[in-house]
Design a protein around this motif. Structure first.
Motif, short mmCIF file in Angstrom:
data_model
loop_
_atom_site.label_atom_id
_atom_site.label_comp_id
_atom_site.label_asym_id
_atom_site.label_seq_id
_atom_site.Cartn_x
_atom_site.Cartn_y
_atom_site.Cartn_z
N THR A 1 11.50 -13.62 -1.03
CA THR A 1 10.38 -12.61 -0.82
C THR A 1 9.68 -13.08 0.56
OG1 THR A 1 8.45 -13.85 -2.10
CG2 THR A 1 10.31 -11.88 -3.11
N ASP B 1 12.17 -12.00 3.21
CA ASP B 1 12.17 -10.37 3.68
C ASP B 1 10.46 -9.81 3.67
OD1 ASP B 1 10.71 -7.82 2.20
OD2 ASP B 1 12.80 -7.80 1.56
N GLU C 1 18.18 -8.72 -7.65
CA GLU C 1 20.24 -7.98 -7.48
C GLU C 1 20.56 -9.49 -6.95
OE1 GLU C 1 22.07 -4.26 -6.63
OE2 GLU C 1 19.59 -4.44 -6.31
N ARG C 2 19.90 -9.82 -5.42
CA ARG C 2 20.85 -10.72 -4.39
C ARG C 2 20.76 -12.05 -5.00
NH1 ARG C 2 17.39 -8.18 -0.98
NH2 ARG C 2 15.73 -10.27 -0.46
N GLU D 1 14.69 -6.14 -5.82
CA GLU D 1 16.17 -6.70 -4.59
C GLU D 1 16.23 -8.15 -4.39
OE1 GLU D 1 14.62 -4.82 -1.01
OE2 GLU D 1 14.91 -2.35 -1.90
N GLU E 1 9.86 -3.21 -5.16
CA GLU E 1 10.94 -3.09 -4.90
C GLU E 1 11.31 -4.24 -4.61
OE1 GLU E 1 12.56 -1.06 -1.09
OE2 GLU E 1 10.42 -0.53 -2.49
N VAL E 2 10.72 -5.15 -3.48
CA VAL E 2 10.95 -6.96 -3.17
C VAL E 2 11.22 -7.54 -4.09
CG1 VAL E 2 9.53 -8.65 -2.33
CG2 VAL E 2 9.25 -6.25 -0.78
#
Length: 510
Positions: free
Chosen positions: A437, A440, A482-483, A479, A475-476
């Motif tokens: 995060t 990101d 998932e990565r 995602e 959302e962050v």
């Protein structure tokens, strides 16, 4: 009239001219202010497009390339450097996406108060020289004491933050108890594992490093247990020790939990102990009607710390301490200096802030509190606080629905959570998750360790944090999970990959 040589006169006038840039005329002030104001507008208008956190900090090195004090440089270039190397790296504390630690504020009206305080250069340390500045700070402290439920005889101080405010409280508690150096090894301090570290630091700075520390056990919601406290106090008295200070929390930094303050106060009253409540984070939630029950007992503290740069959304550098017995505060801190003999007067009465604090040189920080409160009234602050409570509850429900393990229902605005992977160690995964995060950068989240287990935490207190921010954080996180699940080599070591899956959810804290 004393004579002056032509040479001395010439030198004095020459130095006066050389120093003149320090006192610009109205035209130069307008020019400088126009450049600063234009940047401030660009910065604030562009905040939503900026990342909340910038992982690449290489621009910091450029600061030193400017040198320091070598000669005049154009303001535009200096502002560009500030934007790129200060405001453009690391965490952006004024960003709505600041969801880590306990966010600070920075409301615009406070910056205007700071500007006026700096331009007038009012000294807020002594009532004789700055009666208006001291009166404003007194009004602010009276207001805080009122909503915190403190009695009329209470006193306090506006400090630079919770750390100095806590030091003032600890020194006052030490002096009120009559503790002397020979007593320190027998004096006992009671706290939980989640007591803020600034209090332990304050105890050490106050000369009490040798005091006995007792960690009181916690209940299922990670709050200090009053029954355990009472038992420890009784055991320590039987050992010949001197129970002295209890540290309670009205909103811990780790989990946001509020200790059962009323029941702790009962123990303290019965045992004659000084009860300090750290409400730096959570105290201002008392302005919200629905939170008064959660904070019940805060008004029974002997000392209380509040941070307006947290719960009032003000710029960093604004803390406050309230002491129930105002005379105890003055007795602990007041000193006299002969060169200040002119400042002792009876016309205005009351004490000076410098007499109840380690600070003698005191910035007029009260103006950053007073101006926005009078400009807007209490209502927007109360609404903003209530919004943060609702956002935390929303996040708690939604993050659980995404499959995360969640901590307790938040009493205030901190939520703890973590992802438990199907294989590999959960701690390794969550450490990688928070780092993901940060890379990101759209929001900034932080972590903590509870009973040996790695947890992520989200703190909602930035005044620019709204529903769309929380949706973005969800959302962050989704995602990032998932990565990492798709690329286990990024977090799973060979040793952790061999750990049995059923052991991964252990460790407590939830």
């Amino acid at each position: 009239m004393r004579s002056i040589s032509s040479r001395q006169r010439s030198r004095i006038l020459e130095l006066e001219e050389d120093a003149r840039p320090l006192d610009p005329d109205a035209g130069e002030r307008d020019r400088l202010m126009a450049e600063v104001h234009a940047y401030a507008q660009r910065f604030l208008d562009g905040l939503p497009e900026r990342p909340a956190y910038r992982h690449d900090k290489s621009a910091v090195r450029e600061i030193r390339k400017l040198g320091f004090g070598r000669g005049p440089q154009p303001l535009a270039g200096l502002i560009d450097r500030i934007d790129e190397s200060v405001a453009g790296v690391g965490l952006v504390p004024s960003h709505g996406g600041h969801l880590g630690y306990i966010p600070g504020g920075g409301i615009y009206a406070s910056s205007l108060g700071d500007y006026l305080a700096a331009v007038t250069n009012e000294y807020a340390g002594v009532r004789f020289t700055g009666p208006g500045a001291v009166e404003i700070e007194d009004l602010i402290l009276d207001w805080m004491a009122s909503f915190a439920g403190f009695p009329a005889g209470a006193d306090g101080n506006l400090a630079s933050g919770g750390s100095i405010a806590s030091l003032i409280a600890v020194v006052t508690a030490r002096e009120a108890a009559g503790l002397r150096a020979r007593d320190y090894e027998r004096a006992v301090v009671y706290s939980s594992a989640h007591t803020h570290h600034c209090l332990h630091k304050a105890i050490r700075v106050a000369g009490l490093a040798e005091a006995v520390r007792r960690e009181v056990s916690r209940d299922g919601d990670l709050r200090l247990c009053p029954d355990s406290l009472a038992k420890l106090v009784a055991e320590d008295r039987a050992r010949g020790l001197r129970p002295w200070l209890v540290l309670g929390s009205a909103g811990t930094a780790d989990t946001g939990q509020v200790d059962p303050l009323d029941r702790i106060a009962d123990v303290c009253e019965r045992e004659g102990l000084w009860f300090h409540v750290d409400a730096a984070y959570g105290g201002f939630f008392a302005l919200v009607e629905g939170c008064r029950r959660v904070l019940a007992g805060m008004e029974r503290a002997d000392s209380l710390v509040l941070d307006p740069h947290k719960g009032m959304f003000l710029p960093y550098g604004t803390g406050a301490v309230l002491i129930r017995d105002g005379e105890a505060l003055q007795d602990a801190h007041a000193y006299y200096a002969s060169y200040l003999q002119d400042t002792v007067e009876s016309e205005w009465g009351g004490r000076s802030p410098a007499a109840v604090s380690p600070e003698l040189t005191k910035h007029f920080r009260g103006l950053r509190v007073w101006l926005p409160l009078l400009l807007y009234g209490e209502a927007p602050f109360r609404a903003c606080l209530e919004e943060k409570l609702e956002l935390a509850r929303y996040f708690h429900g939604e993050i659980g629905a995404l499959g995360f393990e969640v901590g307790p229902e938040p009493p205030l605005s901190v939520v703890t959570y973590r992802w438990v992977p199907k294989s590999g160690t959960a701690d390794a995964f969550n450490q990688a998750l928070v780092e993901e995060t940060h890379r990101d950068g759209r929001v900034f989240l932080s972590s903590t360790t509870i009973d040996g287990t790695f947890w992520l935490r989200m703190a909602v207190l930035a005044f620019r944090t709204h529903l769309d921010t929380i949706d973005l954080a969800l959302e962050v996180l989704a995602e990032a999970v998932e990565r990492l699940e798709a690329h286990p080599e990024r977090w799973r070591s060979e040793a952790s990959a061999e750990a049995p899956a059923e052991a991964l959810a252990g460790g407590g804290g939830g």
